[in-house]
Design a protein around this motif. Structure first.
Motif, PDB file in Angstrom:
ATOM      1  N   ARG A  22       0.907  -1.121  -0.078  1.00  0.00           N
ATOM      2  CA  ARG A  22      -0.125  -0.177  -0.204  1.00  0.00           C
ATOM      3  C   ARG A  22       0.754   1.088   0.114  1.00  0.00           C
ATOM      4  NH1 ARG A  22      -4.121  -1.299   4.760  1.00  0.00           N
ATOM      5  NH2 ARG A  22      -3.659   0.783   4.939  1.00  0.00           N
ATOM      6  N   VAL A  23       0.663   1.996  -0.873  1.00  0.00           N
ATOM      7  CA  VAL A  23       1.231   3.395  -1.125  1.00  0.00           C
ATOM      8  C   VAL A  23       0.728   4.562  -0.927  1.00  0.00           C
ATOM      9  CG1 VAL A  23       3.440   1.974  -2.084  1.00  0.00           C
ATOM     10  CG2 VAL A  23       1.405   2.891  -3.664  1.00  0.00           C
ATOM     11  N   ILE A  24       1.625   5.595  -0.902  1.00  0.00           N
ATOM     12  CA  ILE A  24       0.972   7.046  -1.098  1.00  0.00           C
ATOM     13  C   ILE A  24       1.851   7.906  -2.155  1.00  0.00           C
ATOM     14  CG2 ILE A  24       0.653   9.195   0.366  1.00  0.00           C
ATOM     15  CD1 ILE A  24       0.382   7.471   3.072  1.00  0.00           C
ATOM     16  N   VAL A  25       0.917   8.638  -2.950  1.00  0.00           N
ATOM     17  CA  VAL A  25       1.784   9.391  -3.774  1.00  0.00           C
ATOM     18  C   VAL A  25       1.451  10.901  -3.618  1.00  0.00           C
ATOM     19  CG1 VAL A  25       1.989   7.550  -5.467  1.00  0.00           C
ATOM     20  CG2 VAL A  25       0.391   9.036  -5.614  1.00  0.00           C
ATOM     21  N   GLY A  26       2.418  11.768  -3.812  1.00  0.00           N
ATOM     22  CA  GLY A  26       2.114  13.027  -3.706  1.00  0.00           C
ATOM     23  C   GLY A  26       3.449  13.906  -3.887  1.00  0.00           C
ATOM     24  N   THR A  27       3.129  15.230  -3.695  1.00  0.00           N
ATOM     25  CA  THR A  27       4.398  16.080  -3.601  1.00  0.00           C
ATOM     26  C   THR A  27       4.344  16.953  -2.385  1.00  0.00           C
ATOM     27  OG1 THR A  27       3.954  16.296  -6.011  1.00  0.00           O
ATOM     28  CG2 THR A  27       5.240  18.314  -4.836  1.00  0.00           C
ATOM     29  N   PRO A  28       5.708  16.819  -1.566  1.00  0.00           N
ATOM     30  CA  PRO A  28       5.374  17.808  -0.449  1.00  0.00           C
ATOM     31  C   PRO A  28       4.941  19.106  -0.499  1.00  0.00           C
ATOM     32  CG  PRO A  28       7.521  16.541  -0.537  1.00  0.00           C
ATOM     33  CD  PRO A  28       6.556  16.425  -1.953  1.00  0.00           C
ATOM     34  N   GLY A  29       4.079  19.580   0.509  1.00  0.00           N
ATOM     35  CA  GLY A  29       3.513  20.956   0.364  1.00  0.00           C
ATOM     36  C   GLY A  29       2.255  21.183  -0.330  1.00  0.00           C
ATOM     37  N   GLN A  30       2.036  20.048  -1.269  1.00  0.00           N
ATOM     38  CA  GLN A  30       0.836  19.959  -2.096  1.00  0.00           C
ATOM     39  C   GLN A  30      -0.139  18.952  -1.924  1.00  0.00           C
ATOM     40  OE1 GLN A  30       1.961  19.525  -6.245  1.00  0.00           O
ATOM     41  NE2 GLN A  30      -0.021  20.250  -7.017  1.00  0.00           N
ATOM     42  N   GLY A  31       0.228  17.848  -1.730  1.00  0.00           N
ATOM     43  CA  GLY A  31      -0.830  16.884  -1.455  1.00  0.00           C
ATOM     44  C   GLY A  31      -0.693  15.395  -1.331  1.00  0.00           C
ATOM     45  N   TRP A  32      -1.659  14.701  -1.237  1.00  0.00           N
ATOM     46  CA  TRP A  32      -1.399  13.328  -1.016  1.00  0.00           C
ATOM     47  C   TRP A  32      -2.297  12.317  -1.538  1.00  0.00           C
ATOM     48  CZ3 TRP A  32       3.593  13.098  -0.421  1.00  0.00           C
ATOM     49  CH2 TRP A  32       4.111  14.428   0.448  1.00  0.00           C
ATOM     50  N   ARG A  33      -2.286  11.412  -2.349  1.00  0.00           N
ATOM     51  CA  ARG A  33      -3.120  10.327  -2.830  1.00  0.00           C
ATOM     52  C   ARG A  33      -3.085   8.842  -2.075  1.00  0.00           C
ATOM     53  NH1 ARG A  33      -5.862   8.768  -7.621  1.00  0.00           N
ATOM     54  NH2 ARG A  33      -7.533   6.958  -6.705  1.00  0.00           N
ATOM     55  N   THR A  34      -4.125   8.308  -1.504  1.00  0.00           N
ATOM     56  CA  THR A  34      -3.865   7.259  -0.771  1.00  0.00           C
ATOM     57  C   THR A  34      -4.833   6.073  -1.701  1.00  0.00           C
ATOM     58  OG1 THR A  34      -5.755   7.754   0.643  1.00  0.00           O
ATOM     59  CG2 THR A  34      -3.372   8.157   1.436  1.00  0.00           C
ATOM     60  N   ASP A  35      -4.880   5.209  -1.044  1.00  0.00           N
ATOM     61  CA  ASP A  35      -5.618   3.835  -1.559  1.00  0.00           C
ATOM     62  C   ASP A  35      -5.042   3.200  -2.813  1.00  0.00           C
ATOM     63  OD1 ASP A  35      -7.424   3.566   0.727  1.00  0.00           O
ATOM     64  OD2 ASP A  35      -8.917   5.055  -0.336  1.00  0.00           O
ATOM     65  N   LEU A  36      -3.749   3.160  -3.024  1.00  0.00           N
ATOM     66  CA  LEU A  36      -3.153   2.750  -4.056  1.00  0.00           C
ATOM     67  C   LEU A  36      -2.076   1.687  -3.664  1.00  0.00           C
ATOM     68  CD1 LEU A  36      -1.784   6.238  -5.303  1.00  0.00           C
ATOM     69  CD2 LEU A  36      -3.685   4.802  -6.145  1.00  0.00           C
ATOM     70  N   ARG A  37      -1.671   0.857  -4.787  1.00  0.00           N
ATOM     71  CA  ARG A  37      -0.923  -0.255  -4.458  1.00  0.00           C
ATOM     72  C   ARG A  37       0.199  -0.064  -5.480  1.00  0.00           C
ATOM     73  NH1 ARG A  37      -2.034  -4.320  -0.429  1.00  0.00           N
ATOM     74  NH2 ARG A  37      -4.277  -3.670  -0.020  1.00  0.00           N
ATOM     75  N   ALA A  38       1.531  -0.633  -5.132  1.00  0.00           N
ATOM     76  CA  ALA A  38       2.718  -0.541  -5.838  1.00  0.00           C
ATOM     77  C   ALA A  38       3.224  -1.707  -6.483  1.00  0.00           C
ATOM     78  CB  ALA A  38       3.837   0.214  -5.071  1.00  0.00           C
ATOM     79  N   ASP A  39       4.060  -1.754  -7.251  1.00  0.00           N
ATOM     80  CA  ASP A  39       4.897  -3.019  -7.786  1.00  0.00           C
ATOM     81  C   ASP A  39       6.400  -2.513  -7.636  1.00  0.00           C
ATOM     82  OD1 ASP A  39       5.494  -5.189  -9.029  1.00  0.00           O
ATOM     83  OD2 ASP A  39       4.407  -5.192 -10.838  1.00  0.00           O
ATOM     84  N   ASP A  40       7.308  -3.625  -7.635  1.00  0.00           N
ATOM     85  CA  ASP A  40       8.669  -3.292  -7.563  1.00  0.00           C
ATOM     86  C   ASP A  40       9.282  -2.227  -8.619  1.00  0.00           C
ATOM     87  OD1 ASP A  40       8.933  -5.021  -5.519  1.00  0.00           O
ATOM     88  OD2 ASP A  40       9.151  -6.712  -6.954  1.00  0.00           O
ATOM     89  N   PRO A  41      10.069  -1.172  -8.104  1.00  0.00           N
ATOM     90  CA  PRO A  41      10.519  -0.178  -8.777  1.00  0.00           C
ATOM     91  C   PRO A  41      11.360  -0.965 -10.163  1.00  0.00           C
ATOM     92  CG  PRO A  41      11.113   0.239  -6.608  1.00  0.00           C
ATOM     93  CD  PRO A  41      10.524  -1.359  -6.667  1.00  0.00           C
ATOM     94  N   LEU A  42      11.389   0.047 -10.886  1.00  0.00           N
ATOM     95  CA  LEU A  42      12.200  -0.292 -12.304  1.00  0.00           C
ATOM     96  C   LEU A  42      13.041   0.923 -12.857  1.00  0.00           C
ATOM     97  CD1 LEU A  42      10.404   1.160 -14.860  1.00  0.00           C
ATOM     98  CD2 LEU A  42       9.132  -0.845 -14.094  1.00  0.00           C
ATOM     99  N   MET A  43      13.923   0.702 -13.418  1.00  0.00           N
ATOM    100  CA  MET A  43      14.561   1.729 -14.283  1.00  0.00           C
ATOM    101  C   MET A  43      14.471   2.295 -15.477  1.00  0.00           C
ATOM    102  SD  MET A  43      16.881   3.072 -11.866  1.00  0.00           S
ATOM    103  CE  MET A  43      18.392   3.924 -12.882  1.00  0.00           C
ATOM    104  N   ARG A  44      14.170   3.108 -15.968  1.00  0.00           N
ATOM    105  CA  ARG A  44      13.774   3.703 -17.234  1.00  0.00           C
ATOM    106  C   ARG A  44      14.243   5.127 -17.512  1.00  0.00           C
ATOM    107  NH1 ARG A  44       7.945   2.401 -19.075  1.00  0.00           N
ATOM    108  NH2 ARG A  44       8.919   0.430 -18.969  1.00  0.00           N
ATOM    109  N   GLY A  45      15.064   5.346 -18.515  1.00  0.00           N
ATOM    110  CA  GLY A  45      15.837   6.465 -18.960  1.00  0.00           C
ATOM    111  C   GLY A  45      16.610   7.013 -17.688  1.00  0.00           C
ATOM    112  N   GLY A  46      17.170   6.194 -17.001  1.00  0.00           N
ATOM    113  CA  GLY A  46      18.137   6.719 -16.014  1.00  0.00           C
ATOM    114  C   GLY A  46      17.323   6.906 -14.791  1.00  0.00           C
ATOM    115  N   LYS A  47      15.994   6.741 -14.700  1.00  0.00           N
ATOM    116  CA  LYS A  47      15.403   7.313 -13.366  1.00  0.00           C
ATOM    117  C   LYS A  47      14.658   6.082 -12.590  1.00  0.00           C
ATOM    118  CE  LYS A  47      14.122  11.992 -14.896  1.00  0.00           C
ATOM    119  NZ  LYS A  47      13.220  12.937 -15.158  1.00  0.00           N
ATOM    120  N   LEU A  48      14.705   5.949 -11.503  1.00  0.00           N
ATOM    121  CA  LEU A  48      14.069   5.076 -10.733  1.00  0.00           C
ATOM    122  C   LEU A  48      12.614   5.393 -10.657  1.00  0.00           C
ATOM    123  CD1 LEU A  48      14.337   2.246  -9.176  1.00  0.00           C
ATOM    124  CD2 LEU A  48      14.962   3.326  -7.140  1.00  0.00           C
TER     125      LEU A  48
END
Length: 198
Positions: free
Chosen positions: A35-61
């Motif tokens: 279970r994960v939360i996504v968002g931007t500090p100082g702006q807001g958060w979204r809950t009730d989400l699920r994640a998968d394992d991270p991956l590298m794409r274009g040099g970014k995780l």
């Protein structure tokens, strides 16, 4: 008159469950199904989400993130779901903070103010203190531990024993119910053993 065993759930009054803490995804391993939360500090958060394992794409995780309804549909169907890719620094993983004090959420507004630079710690709320239980995610004390990934499917009612209770179902059944119309398998939970994940 009914005779109750001393170990009846009626006589259990456990401490509240641990609060949920948001841990930066960069500090977590094996995120599949977390279970994960996504968002931007100082702006807001979204809950009730699920994640998968991270991956590298274009040099970014990046962390694949999808709604819980899509997550459970893919679990039931055995298929892959389309996930949005979020930069790892905008994802936090919800984890029980077993080292934290066991208490419930503060009842007064000024005690509940948070720092908006990170997702807030989420303290449990006794189900008996909440109106509008249906659909809410809950912890349930049973067999000496807290069950998670449960949803209330009823409001509080008086059962045949004269106890106040609610009906709960697994989240998987909750989402399947919405998707297929198949009624969930429900469990009766005594209200004093049920907490909302507020």
């Amino acid at each position: 008159m009914e005779t109750l065993a001393a170990d009846s759930p009626r006589y259990e009054f456990p401490d509240p469950p641990p609060p949920l803490n948001a841990v930066p995804a960069v500090q977590c391993f094996d995120m599949r199904g977390a279970r994960v939360i996504v968002g931007t500090p100082g702006q807001g958060w979204r809950t009730d989400l699920r994640a998968d394992d991270p991956l590298m794409r274009g040099g970014k995780l990046l962390v694949p993130v999808l709604s819980e309804s899509d997550y459970y549909r893919s679990q039931d169907d055995g298929t892959e779901a389309m996930a949005a890719l979020h930069p790892v620094e905008s994802v936090w993983v919800e984890k029980p903070d077993d080292a934290a004090e066991r208490r419930t959420a503060a009842p007064h507004l000024f005690e509940r103010l948070v720092d908006i630079e990170c997702p807030p710690k989420r303290w449990p709320v006794p189900a008996s203190d909440v109106h509008g239980l249906t659909g809410r995610r809950v912890w349930l004390w049973r067999s000496g531990e807290f069950g998670t990934d449960l949803r209330c499917v009823s409001e509080a009612f008086e059962n045949s024993d004269g106890d106040i209770a609610v009906k709960v179902a697994t989240e998987r059944d909750w989402y399947r119910w919405a998707r297929t119309g198949k009624s969930p398998t429900v469990e009766e939970a005594l209200i004093h053993l049920t907490w909302l994940e507020a």
